[in-house]
Design a protein around this motif. Structure first.
Motif, PDB file in Angstrom:
ATOM      1  N   ASN A  73      74.148  46.711  55.126  1.00 31.25           N
ATOM      2  CA  ASN A  73      74.390  47.355  56.125  1.00 31.25           C
ATOM      3  C   ASN A  73      74.425  48.840  56.067  1.00 31.25           C
ATOM      4  N   GLU A  74      74.785  49.432  54.671  1.00 30.06           N
ATOM      5  CA  GLU A  74      74.629  50.850  54.495  1.00 30.06           C
ATOM      6  C   GLU A  74      73.597  51.665  54.707  1.00 30.06           C
ATOM      7  N   LEU A  75      72.366  51.008  54.659  1.00 32.11           N
ATOM      8  CA  LEU A  75      71.161  51.749  54.992  1.00 32.11           C
ATOM      9  C   LEU A  75      71.129  52.080  56.285  1.00 32.11           C
ATOM     10  N   THR A  76      72.129  51.477  57.242  1.00 31.45           N
ATOM     11  CA  THR A  76      72.157  51.964  58.672  1.00 31.45           C
ATOM     12  C   THR A  76      72.728  53.345  58.931  1.00 31.45           C
ATOM     13  N   ARG A  77      73.333  53.782  57.678  1.00 30.95           N
ATOM     14  CA  ARG A  77      74.043  55.238  57.911  1.00 30.95           C
ATOM     15  C   ARG A  77      72.756  56.386  57.575  1.00 30.95           C
ATOM     16  N   LEU A  78      71.677  55.927  57.632  1.00 28.61           N
ATOM     17  CA  LEU A  78      70.708  57.113  57.034  1.00 28.61           C
ATOM     18  C   LEU A  78      69.935  57.290  58.472  1.00 28.61           C
ATOM     19  N   LYS A  79      70.640  58.246  59.122  1.00 28.80           N
ATOM     20  CA  LYS A  79      70.338  58.644  60.392  1.00 28.80           C
ATOM     21  C   LYS A  79      69.050  59.582  60.723  1.00 28.80           C
ATOM     22  N   ASN A  80      68.474  60.012  59.545  1.00 29.75           N
ATOM     23  CA  ASN A  80      67.340  60.752  59.370  1.00 29.75           C
ATOM     24  C   ASN A  80      66.006  59.996  59.132  1.00 29.75           C
ATOM     25  N   LEU A  81      66.404  58.720  58.813  1.00 38.36           N
ATOM     26  CA  LEU A  81      65.174  57.967  58.219  1.00 38.36           C
ATOM     27  C   LEU A  81      64.320  57.878  59.484  1.00 38.36           C
ATOM     28  N   VAL A  82      62.789  58.124  58.864  1.00 31.70           N
ATOM     29  CA  VAL A  82      61.924  57.761  59.938  1.00 31.70           C
ATOM     30  C   VAL A  82      61.079  56.455  59.513  1.00 31.70           C
ATOM     31  N   LEU A  83      60.945  56.141  58.363  1.00 34.55           N
ATOM     32  CA  LEU A  83      60.077  55.004  57.907  1.00 34.55           C
ATOM     33  C   LEU A  83      60.918  54.211  56.863  1.00 34.55           C
ATOM     34  N   LEU A  84      61.021  52.956  57.336  1.00 34.37           N
ATOM     35  CA  LEU A  84      61.718  51.914  56.513  1.00 34.37           C
ATOM     36  C   LEU A  84      60.883  50.764  56.388  1.00 34.37           C
ATOM     37  N   ASP A  85      60.543  50.643  54.879  1.00 30.91           N
ATOM     38  CA  ASP A  85      59.508  49.450  54.605  1.00 30.91           C
ATOM     39  C   ASP A  85      60.019  48.722  53.589  1.00 30.91           C
ATOM     40  N   VAL A  86      60.582  47.569  53.943  1.00 26.01           N
ATOM     41  CA  VAL A  86      61.078  46.365  52.666  1.00 26.01           C
ATOM     42  C   VAL A  86      60.227  45.075  52.885  1.00 26.01           C
ATOM     43  N   SER A  87      59.025  45.457  53.338  1.00 18.85           N
ATOM     44  CA  SER A  87      58.023  44.199  53.405  1.00 18.85           C
ATOM     45  C   SER A  87      57.858  43.647  52.251  1.00 18.85           C
ATOM     46  N   GLU A  88      57.214  42.341  51.985  1.00 25.70           N
ATOM     47  CA  GLU A  88      56.782  41.780  51.054  1.00 25.70           C
ATOM     48  C   GLU A  88      57.751  41.314  49.918  1.00 25.70           C
ATOM     49  N   ASN A  89      58.934  41.174  50.067  1.00 21.25           N
ATOM     50  CA  ASN A  89      60.084  40.751  49.388  1.00 21.25           C
ATOM     51  C   ASN A  89      60.483  39.349  49.485  1.00 21.25           C
ATOM     52  N   LYS A  90      61.707  39.238  48.919  1.00 17.26           N
ATOM     53  CA  LYS A  90      62.631  37.917  49.238  1.00 17.26           C
ATOM     54  C   LYS A  90      63.777  38.207  49.742  1.00 17.26           C
ATOM     55  N   LEU A  91      63.791  39.139  50.767  1.00 15.53           N
ATOM     56  CA  LEU A  91      65.106  39.584  51.319  1.00 15.53           C
ATOM     57  C   LEU A  91      65.660  38.202  52.193  1.00 15.53           C
TER      58      LEU A  91
END
Length: 359
Positions: A73-91
């Protein structure tokens, strides 16, 4: 995990090394405001919640990192984030409810994981999104009909290989949308004007919804979709083609093969131009005389022979608006109905009516 002391703007996996986020001996390099993590072989741990403190992050690329666990949930604090790529994992687990707080995001790729549950409605707040990839997960349930309505900057949207059901959400007036992949879910309805005004669509795939699911097309289901769009419906059950289903489409192939179609309604292909319509492999027994534009003709029209009883069937077609092919020969080559326009009688012939044995 290393402290975020620098003004890092980018975190990217590096494709070598044998340590991951869960190894204290990993190192990070600050190069032009970029923090790079080492790539690991297996059991690479989870995404560190501490990344949520890197307030300057604009790019977080952790694809193919053999990572497990939830998206913090902490990643949702990154207000300046333009690109979020967590593909190809086992999330695993669900997409954070606060994902809509990342209002600067232009690309969100969480594809090819084991994420599950419902997609949060806060996704509708990501109005800067251009590329959204949710495919190849275990998301389920009905999407809010308007969840994408304000995401009019979308260029690519992938929802395929999940367990979404119900109606396809509205995607009208998405003028930059080029690729829309909805196949391999359990969608069962396309509402009136769902894709109207999406004038740049090249590919719209609705193929292979769950076995046994009958897909309902409302009147004007594909009205005013891009004139050049390739619409893929194969592997579904669609029993009826309603009025205005493909209104506005031109210079395209409409593949309706083997969909279990039994009825083509009045003006089903009205306001279309120069289409190749593939209908073989169906059991059409009811076709309205004005289902196709005036003067619709099929190729190989010379093979549409007036066998005994065909003329009478033509009269029945014009009188009753039905085309009974139940006693017609089925051992014939499939034909295309091409919009060069003769009468619907010839279109009926192309659907295997009027051949030897017809009544």
């Amino acid at each position: 995990y290393p402290d975020c002391d620098g003004d890092f703007e980018s975190v990217t996996n590096q494709a070598y090394g044998d340590c991951g986020f869960n190894t204290e001996n990993c190192t990070c390099n600050e190069i032009d405001g970029s923090m790079t993590t080492r790539y690991c072989v297996d059991n690479c741990g989870t995404i560190p919640y501490a990344l949520g403190h890197c307030a300057n992050l604009k790019s977080l690329q952790l694809s193919d990192g053999r990572l497990q666990g939830p998206i913090p949930n902490e990643l949702t604090r990154l207000k300046n984030l333009v690109l979020l790529d967590v593909s190809e994992n086992k999330l695993q687990k669900e997409l954070p409810d606060q994902i809509g707080d990342l209002k600067m995001l232009r690309k969100l790729d969480i594809s090819n994981n084991i994420l599950e549950g419902f997609v949060p409605n806060s996704l509708s707040l990501l109005t800067s999104l251009e590329y959204l990839y949710l495919d190849n997960n275990r998301f389920k349930g009905e999407l809010n009909l308007y969840i994408f309505s304000n995401l009019t900057s979308l260029k690519e949207l992938y929802l395929s290989f999940n367990m979404f059901e119900g109606s396809v959400p509205y995607l009208h007036n998405h003028r930059q949308l080029k690729t829309l992949m909805l196949h391999s879910n359990s969608f069962n309805k396309i509402r009136n004007g769902t894709f109207a005004g999406s004038i740049s669509l090249d590919t719209l795939s609705l193929a292979r919804q769950s076995k046994g699911v009958v897909m309902e097309l409302e009147v004007n289901a594909f009205r005013d979709v891009s004139a050049k769009a390739t619409i893929v419906l194969s592997g579904n059950i669609i029993e009826e083609i309603p009025t205005g289903a493909f209104s506005g489409l031109k210079n395209a192939v409409v593949d309706l093969q083997s969909l279990g179609i039994h009825t083509i309604h009045t003006k089903a292909f009205a306001e279309t131009t120069n289409l190749t319509i593939l209908l073989q492999g169906n059991s059409v027994y009811r076709i309205f005389p004005d289902a196709f534009p005036n003067n619709a003709i099929r190729d190989a029209v010379d093979e549409c022979v007036d066998y005994d009883g065909w003329t009478e069937m033509c009269r029945e077609l014009e009188k009753e608006a039905t085309c009974d092919q139940m006693t017609c020969s089925t051992g014939i080559s499939p034909y295309n109905v091409i919009h060069r326009g003769v009468s619907a009688v010839y279109a009926c012939c192309a659907l295997e009516g009027g051949h030897r044995g017809g009544i």
